[in-house]
Design an enzyme around this catalytic site. Structure first.
Site, PDB file in Angstrom:
ATOM      1  N   CYS A   1       0.827  -1.210   0.000  1.00  0.00           N
ATOM      2  CA  CYS A   1       0.000   0.000   0.000  1.00  0.00           C
ATOM      3  C   CYS A   1       0.860   1.258   0.000  1.00  0.00           C
ATOM      4  CB  CYS A   1      -0.934  -0.010   1.212  1.00  0.00           C
ATOM      5  SG  CYS A   1      -2.033   1.416   1.309  1.00  0.00           S
TER       6      CYS A   1
ATOM      7  N   CYS B   1      -5.595  -2.232   7.919  1.00  0.00           N
ATOM      8  CA  CYS B   1      -6.802  -1.401   7.974  1.00  0.00           C
ATOM      9  C   CYS B   1      -8.075  -2.137   7.580  1.00  0.00           C
ATOM     10  CB  CYS B   1      -6.621  -0.154   7.110  1.00  0.00           C
ATOM     11  SG  CYS B   1      -6.400  -0.493   5.336  1.00  0.00           S
TER      12      CYS B   1
END
Length: 368
Positions: free
Chosen positions: A92, A186
């Site tokens: 990410c 997340c």
């Protein structure tokens, strides 16, 4: 100088924005939507807008859900499917937060981006933060070296407790200062296996073998295990702990052994991502490696070569300049890591991060 600050709705990003605003920079804020859960985003966007109103700055909402799914989430699923342990945060940071987000910042006329990561930049290298308990240099070690001049980490010299204290000194940020820590991954609310169950049949009984290849037990599906795990499988007549040493996804088998069997003196990495010239790294007297986020650094030696599909010629004794060579694509390079002391639980798929003696990140690579 104009800086676009990544705002998540949490205390770290809010304080980062406040610090930069107080320092006189022209700033704007941006919330990135990375995955589903509309209620989750609605709450965070409200917090981000409150921070924007407090700082009197413009805020943007950037929808990167499709990019995140393609570049992070799907590789996360696929890595577990083949029996490896993924590192989605490293992916990410490279492709989304310091890739697409930086592109968006440039489209808005910004010179740099800032995030609430606990890390520093020194001599164009990522360096460990002052607060080592929160240091995130490990997760940042997979970003493209060329983007470092465009990054600001305002919290690198602060302790987490001081960040919260600073936020609490402003009535508009007091509520955020008391918010709980975000999840390590997340999009994982509880455990990774809950996510995998939505896409795969994870509960498929299989056999357990020892290092000699003998069948010694059974398990309920290889995706439930990572290297080093010692629970969740049955070993017939076991009187001592057994640990997962290897995972064979194709056969739905796991191999177990003693804790000592997890020790490795060397391993290989793929996609070697260098932040210095290759020849400079090879000449270093002291190099340390972390094999996972919370592991201690281990002294090591690095031998670099081309990936098998190109050429297996070793570069150890070559004087190659990374900036002026054909190796700007980290897909071209792999490395053999020779450890000064054994490492326990080296897991394929995880990120190995290399530091110099001053705690600066000099390279990284995914464990083969």
């Amino acid at each position: 100088m104009k800086i676009l600050v990544a705002l998540s709705g949490g205390v770290d990003s809010a304080v980062s924005a406040k610090i930069l605003k107080d320092a006189g920079y022209e700033i704007e804020g941006c919330y990135m939507k990375l995955h589903g859960r509309d209620d989750y985003h609605a709450k965070n966007i409200e917090k981000v807008q409150d921070v924007g109103n407090f700082l009197e700055i413009k805020t943007h909402i950037l929808d990167l859900c499709d990019d995140f799914k393609r570049e992070v989430f799907e590789p996360f699923l696929q890595t577990y499917k083949v029996g490896k342990t993924p590192n989605p945060c490293a992916l990410c940071n490279r492709t989304i937060k310091f890739g697409k987000f930086l592109d968006f910042a440039r489209s808005k006329g910004c010179d740099k981006i800032a995030t609430g990561h606990y890390a520093k930049i020194e001599n164009n290298l990522i360096k460990s933060a002052v607060d080592l308990s929160k240091d995130q240099s490990y997760f940042l070690a997979n970003i493209e070296p060329r983007v470092i001049p465009n990054i600001v980490f305002p919290l690198g010299n602060m302790l987490k407790k001081d960040v919260k204290k600073f936020a609490a000194s402003f009535p508009e940020l007091e509520k955020i200062s008391k918010s709980s820590e975000s999840n390590e991954i997340c999009f994982v609310e509880n455990t990774y296996i809950d996510v995998l169950r939505e896409f795969y049949k994870t509960e498929t009984p299989g056999i357990v073998r020892n290092l000699q290849g003998e069948i010694v037990g059974k398990h309920n599906g290889y995706m439930n295990f990572t290297v080093g795990k010692r629970r969740g499988f049955d070993v017939f007549g076991a009187h001592e702990p057994h640990y997962v040493v290897k995972i064979d996804a194709k056969k739905n088998e796991i191999v177990v052994g003693s804790k000592a069997d997890l020790d490795k003196n060397e391993f290989e990495t793929q996609n070697f991502n260098a932040f210095l010239n290759i020849d400079e790294i090879l000449k270093m007297d002291e190099i340390y490696v972390k094999i996972r986020y919370r592991s201690a650094k281990i002294a090591c030696k690095i031998e670099i070569s081309l990936n098998d599909n190109l050429n297996n010629e070793s570069l150890t004794d070559k004087n190659l300049n990374f900036e002026n060579s054909d190796f700007l694509n980290n897909q071209d390079l792999k490395a053999k890591i020779i450890l000064k002391t054994p490492a326990n639980g080296v897991a394929s798929g995880q990120l190995a991060v290399f530091y110099d003696k001053s705690d600066c990140v000099i390279a990284s690579g995914f464990i083969a």
